[in-house]
Design a protein around this motif. Structure first.
Motif, PDB file in Angstrom:
ATOM      1  N   HIS A   5       7.537  30.569  28.746  1.00 51.38           N
ATOM      2  CA  HIS A   5       6.669  30.534  27.426  1.00 51.38           C
ATOM      3  C   HIS A   5       4.710  30.934  27.930  1.00 51.38           C
ATOM      4  CE1 HIS A   5       9.449  28.614  24.375  1.00 51.38           C
ATOM      5  NE2 HIS A   5       8.792  27.659  24.660  1.00 51.38           N
ATOM      6  N   GLU A   6       4.654  30.541  29.164  1.00 51.84           N
ATOM      7  CA  GLU A   6       3.521  31.017  29.640  1.00 51.84           C
ATOM      8  C   GLU A   6       2.958  32.754  29.787  1.00 51.84           C
ATOM      9  OE1 GLU A   6       2.276  29.833  33.525  1.00 51.84           O
ATOM     10  OE2 GLU A   6       2.290  27.650  32.972  1.00 51.84           O
ATOM     11  N   ASP A 117      -2.879  25.661  23.898  1.00 44.91           N
ATOM     12  CA  ASP A 117      -2.197  26.396  24.870  1.00 44.91           C
ATOM     13  C   ASP A 117      -1.504  25.389  25.466  1.00 44.91           C
ATOM     14  OD1 ASP A 117      -3.498  28.763  24.143  1.00 44.91           O
ATOM     15  OD2 ASP A 117      -5.363  28.696  25.691  1.00 44.91           O
ATOM     16  N   MET A 118      -1.245  24.111  25.866  1.00 50.54           N
ATOM     17  CA  MET A 118      -0.616  23.622  26.771  1.00 50.54           C
ATOM     18  C   MET A 118       0.724  23.279  25.922  1.00 50.54           C
ATOM     19  SD  MET A 118      -3.889  20.849  28.222  1.00 50.54           S
ATOM     20  CE  MET A 118      -4.448  21.442  28.997  1.00 50.54           C
ATOM     21  N   ALA A 119       0.379  23.484  24.287  1.00 52.72           N
ATOM     22  CA  ALA A 119       1.639  23.007  23.698  1.00 52.72           C
ATOM     23  C   ALA A 119       2.838  24.016  23.748  1.00 52.72           C
ATOM     24  CB  ALA A 119       1.532  22.574  22.239  1.00 52.72           C
ATOM     25  N   LEU A 120       2.384  25.584  24.010  1.00 51.10           N
ATOM     26  CA  LEU A 120       2.972  26.431  24.299  1.00 51.10           C
ATOM     27  C   LEU A 120       3.805  26.019  25.715  1.00 51.10           C
ATOM     28  CD1 LEU A 120       3.599  29.430  23.175  1.00 51.10           C
ATOM     29  CD2 LEU A 120       1.639  30.472  24.051  1.00 51.10           C
ATOM     30  N   GLY A 123       6.902  22.785  24.375  1.00 52.70           N
ATOM     31  CA  GLY A 123       7.483  22.994  23.583  1.00 52.70           C
ATOM     32  C   GLY A 123       7.646  24.373  23.002  1.00 52.70           C
ATOM     33  N   GLY A 124       6.733  25.648  23.217  1.00 55.28           N
ATOM     34  CA  GLY A 124       7.191  26.758  22.479  1.00 55.28           C
ATOM     35  C   GLY A 124       6.008  26.785  21.425  1.00 55.28           C
ATOM     36  N   PRO A 125       6.264  28.217  20.730  1.00 56.03           N
ATOM     37  CA  PRO A 125       5.640  28.638  19.996  1.00 56.03           C
ATOM     38  C   PRO A 125       5.238  27.508  18.764  1.00 56.03           C
ATOM     39  CG  PRO A 125       6.818  30.382  20.439  1.00 56.03           C
ATOM     40  CD  PRO A 125       7.211  29.623  20.971  1.00 56.03           C
TER      41      PRO A 125
END
Length: 471
Positions: A5-6, A117-120, A123-125
């Motif tokens: 996801h980055e 952004d850390m959650a992205l 864990g994804g969008p």
């Protein structure tokens, strides 16, 4: 090295480094230290990265200090002095660890401007949107507490010369103006003034309450129950609300992450955390216990009203700049998240274009407007803080750091040793603790708010009633 996801964050190396004249005598950023940061340093770009670690510590301290020191003394009665002190030290330690964990993860993934952004990354969008929504709600509700504090100051200074809703509107406009200062480095100068004003005001109240024969709010004659207890006996709702209020006083670590993106040297972030968290915890412990010892259950909320009418007006007058700056910081944090989210990877993010300024001012005004509505809907300072602490800060400041650590240390789960297994298990407990505070704390606060409406402590939404206890 890239992670799942980055790619959605569109990482691009920065342009060459340049000297930052706003910070002063510091070493220039070395080549490579600017890579992958959200705000780049280069020709023709507005330089956001001008915050030293000392100024960052001032911002962190101001984010924590005003609301906590005004709310903690009033909940000591529910818990008692000893459990209250244990809660204060314990939550401060947990929140400090969470702040360091968030900072370490962010510096390992410098493209992360916020906890969303850390959650992205981890864990994804969908996880990103959930965390991002909670982040905005957290600081909008906290900004509402700032509006309540400023309106209470106006009421105290004017002896409630105007409807509280009107004072809240004036407070909102003032906060929105200061929140529209674009850079954290510029806000940082304001935090020194705000911090000093709150500190002096609290000192006045602490000294004032120790000189009184009886608390200002106690019956003027006859015997009375001070209400000082070493150990209290609260109901679950009252106890969890008090714990949530103490917890939220040092739980704004998720707001530290956007500041890192504007730090000259993000690797200096731990210094700022240690300085701010250490000072805040020590101040909370000393001031709240002294005020509780001398006022017992007769503590005002906010605490500036605890030493009588004269000192209340003096302290509110001195604290007014700090209360305004606190509310402005909370609005600024929420608005900056939206601003970066909307303009990320566009030239408008760091260019003085109409789109840049229109987006930024639109974010600050909209966040301030929502905070105004919330401040008039739940006009009790302590309950607002307890609600945001339970509903949003518990998962953001306790569970999320635990989850980020678990995601980054998956090898510990495979049992390479007893020590690693224990550490891994403690972080699982950290995640569960945050979820417990979210569910249990929210329940307790809702029960308390409903009780306040039923008992008449809260008159109605958008009430004109005095919220400073002056009349």
């Amino acid at each position: 090295m890239s992670f799942p996801h980055e790619k959605d964050l569109k990482i691009t190396p920065a342009s060459g480094a340049s000297e930052d004249v706003a910070v002063g005598h510091t070493d220039p950023i070395k080549a490579g230290e600017n890579d992958y940061e959200i705000f780049k340093i280069g020709e023709g770009q507005v330089d956001f990265r001008t915050v030293s670690w000392i100024r960052a510590s001032a911002i962190f301290t101001k984010l924590l200090f005003a609301t906590g020191i005004l709310s903690i003394p009033s909940v000591m009665y529910d818990l008692g002095a000893f459990p209250g002190a244990v809660n204060l030290v314990g939550w401060s330690a947990i929140n400090a660890y969470g702040a360091l964990t968030l900072g370490k993860f962010r510096n390992a993934h410098p493209q992360c401007h916020s906890v969303a952004d850390m959650a992205l990354v981890t864990g994804g969008p969908i996880f990103r949107e959930i965390v991002g929504f909670m982040f905005i709600i957290s600081y909008v509700i906290t900004a509402a507490s700032g509006i309540i504090g400023v309106s209470a100051a106006f009421n105290a200074l004017s002896l409630h010369s105007m409807c509280t809703v009107h004072f809240s509107l004036i407070a909102t406009v003032t906060i929105a103006i200061f929140a529209s200062v674009r850079k954290f480095s510029h806000v940082g100068w304001l935090t020194w003034v705000g911090f000093a004003s709150i500190l002096v005001a609290i000192f006045i109240i602490v000294i004032g309450v120790t000189t009184l024969d009886r608390p200002a709010a106690a019956p003027p004659t006859g015997d009375f129950d001070l209400g000082f207890h070493a150990i209290g006996s609260p109901t679950f709702a009252a106890g969890i609300t008090a714990a949530a209020t103490i917890f939220v006083s040092s739980s704004a670590s998720s707001a530290f992450i956007p500041v890192i993106s504007e730090m000259r040297k993000p690797k200096d972030y731990p210094k700022a955390v240690y300085a701010s968290m250490g000072f805040v915890a020590a101040s909370y412990l000393a001031f709240s216990l002294v005020i509780y010892r001398w006022c017992g259950k007769w503590i005002a909320s906010p605490a500036l009203g605890s030493a009588g009418d004269t000192l209340k007006r003096v302290s509110y007058g001195i604290a007014l700049p700090g209360l305004i700056i606190s509310g402005s910081l909370y609005v600024h944090v929420a608005a900056k998240y939206l601003f970066v989210r909307m303009l990320r990877n566009s030239r408008h993010l760091q260019a003085n274009t109409p789109t840049h300024w229109g987006t930024w001012l639109g974010c600050t005004v909209s966040m301030s407007a929502i905070a105004f509505v919330l401040s008039c809907a739940i006009p009790i300072f302590t309950y607002v803080l307890a609600l945001v602490g339970s509903l949003c800060f518990a998962p953001l400041s306790i569970s999320l750091p635990g989850w980020l650590w678990l995601w980054s240390h998956g090898n510990y789960r495979r049992g390479w040793g007893v020590r690693q297994t224990i550490i891994w298990g403690l972080h699982v407990v950290q995640v569960l603790l945050g979820l417990f505070m979210m569910v249990g704390g929210t329940y307790g606060v809702i029960v308390q708010i409903l009780g306040a409406y039923n008992s008449g402590r809260i008159d109605k939404v958008f009430s004109c009633a005095d919220n400073s206890g002056s009349v």
